[in-house]
Scaffold this motif. Structure first.
Motif, PDB file in Angstrom:
ATOM      1  N   MET A  76       0.826  -1.188   0.000  1.00  0.00           N
ATOM      2  CA  MET A  76       0.000   0.000   0.000  1.00  0.00           C
ATOM      3  C   MET A  76       0.874   1.256   0.000  1.00  0.00           C
ATOM      4  O   MET A  76       0.564   2.206  -0.693  1.00  0.00           O
ATOM      5  CB  MET A  76      -0.910  -0.042   1.239  1.00  0.00           C
ATOM      6  CG  MET A  76      -1.863   1.090   1.333  1.00  0.00           C
ATOM      7  SD  MET A  76      -3.101   0.890   0.069  1.00  0.00           S
ATOM      8  CE  MET A  76      -4.227   2.135   0.530  1.00  0.00           C
ATOM      9  N   ALA A 104       4.220   5.881  -5.391  1.00  0.00           N
ATOM     10  CA  ALA A 104       4.176   6.014  -6.845  1.00  0.00           C
ATOM     11  C   ALA A 104       3.192   7.106  -7.254  1.00  0.00           C
ATOM     12  O   ALA A 104       3.460   7.871  -8.186  1.00  0.00           O
ATOM     13  CB  ALA A 104       3.776   4.682  -7.479  1.00  0.00           C
ATOM     14  N   ALA A 105       2.071   7.208  -6.566  1.00  0.00           N
ATOM     15  CA  ALA A 105       1.092   8.254  -6.865  1.00  0.00           C
ATOM     16  C   ALA A 105       1.665   9.627  -6.547  1.00  0.00           C
ATOM     17  O   ALA A 105       1.448  10.591  -7.284  1.00  0.00           O
ATOM     18  CB  ALA A 105      -0.185   8.012  -6.073  1.00  0.00           C
ATOM     19  N   GLU A 106       2.393   9.697  -5.466  1.00  0.00           N
ATOM     20  CA  GLU A 106       3.027  10.965  -5.089  1.00  0.00           C
ATOM     21  C   GLU A 106       4.075  11.376  -6.122  1.00  0.00           C
ATOM     22  O   GLU A 106       4.171  12.535  -6.503  1.00  0.00           O
ATOM     23  CB  GLU A 106       3.666  10.788  -3.714  1.00  0.00           C
ATOM     24  CG  GLU A 106       4.234  12.010  -3.105  1.00  0.00           C
ATOM     25  CD  GLU A 106       3.302  12.707  -2.155  1.00  0.00           C
ATOM     26  OE1 GLU A 106       3.689  13.793  -1.771  1.00  0.00           O
ATOM     27  OE2 GLU A 106       2.231  12.184  -1.808  1.00  0.00           O
ATOM     28  N   GLU A 107       4.842  10.406  -6.602  1.00  0.00           N
ATOM     29  CA  GLU A 107       5.856  10.691  -7.612  1.00  0.00           C
ATOM     30  C   GLU A 107       5.202  11.127  -8.921  1.00  0.00           C
ATOM     31  O   GLU A 107       5.668  12.036  -9.592  1.00  0.00           O
ATOM     32  CB  GLU A 107       6.710   9.450  -7.847  1.00  0.00           C
ATOM     33  CG  GLU A 107       7.831   9.662  -8.853  1.00  0.00           C
ATOM     34  CD  GLU A 107       8.642   8.395  -9.041  1.00  0.00           C
ATOM     35  OE1 GLU A 107       9.139   8.202 -10.165  1.00  0.00           O
ATOM     36  OE2 GLU A 107       8.792   7.626  -8.076  1.00  0.00           O
ATOM     37  N   SER A 164       3.828   1.545  -1.225  1.00  0.00           N
ATOM     38  CA  SER A 164       4.495   1.714  -2.523  1.00  0.00           C
ATOM     39  C   SER A 164       3.548   2.353  -3.540  1.00  0.00           C
ATOM     40  O   SER A 164       3.983   3.135  -4.394  1.00  0.00           O
ATOM     41  CB  SER A 164       5.002   0.375  -3.043  1.00  0.00           C
ATOM     42  OG  SER A 164       3.915  -0.511  -3.244  1.00  0.00           O
ATOM     43  N   ILE A 165       2.267   2.046  -3.455  1.00  0.00           N
ATOM     44  CA  ILE A 165       1.277   2.654  -4.351  1.00  0.00           C
ATOM     45  C   ILE A 165       1.172   4.149  -4.051  1.00  0.00           C
ATOM     46  O   ILE A 165       1.133   4.976  -4.964  1.00  0.00           O
ATOM     47  CB  ILE A 165      -0.090   1.963  -4.205  1.00  0.00           C
ATOM     48  CG1 ILE A 165      -0.002   0.515  -4.698  1.00  0.00           C
ATOM     49  CG2 ILE A 165      -1.164   2.722  -4.965  1.00  0.00           C
ATOM     50  CD1 ILE A 165      -1.237  -0.305  -4.431  1.00  0.00           C
ATOM     51  N   LEU A 166       1.132   4.497  -2.780  1.00  0.00           N
ATOM     52  CA  LEU A 166       1.054   5.906  -2.408  1.00  0.00           C
ATOM     53  C   LEU A 166       2.315   6.660  -2.833  1.00  0.00           C
ATOM     54  O   LEU A 166       2.245   7.803  -3.296  1.00  0.00           O
ATOM     55  CB  LEU A 166       0.847   6.045  -0.899  1.00  0.00           C
ATOM     56  CG  LEU A 166      -0.531   5.610  -0.370  1.00  0.00           C
ATOM     57  CD1 LEU A 166      -0.549   5.671   1.143  1.00  0.00           C
ATOM     58  CD2 LEU A 166      -1.609   6.469  -0.958  1.00  0.00           C
TER      59      LEU A 166
END
Length: 50
Positions: free
Chosen positions: A1, A7-10, A3-5
């Motif tokens: 979870m 990636a979304a932030e990036e 890592s998804i956040l």
């Protein structure tokens, strides 16, 4: 979870660095489509129906 956040932030950071505003791209696309529609309507106005 996390890592998804991350990636979304990036991804959100990358969109902030765009050289042109996304609303400008949408406005340009809308103008092109409206001009194409007007050209189509003006071209078909003088033609007889088959």
């Amino acid at each position: 979870m996390l890592s998804i956040l991350a990636a979304a932030e990036e991804g959100a950071e990358k969109t902030r660095d765009l050289p042109i505003d996304p609303y400008a791209v949408g406005g340009i696309a809308l103008a092109i489509l409206l001009l194409a529609m007007l050209a189509l309507l003006s071209f078909g106005k003088g033609r007889e129906h088959s």
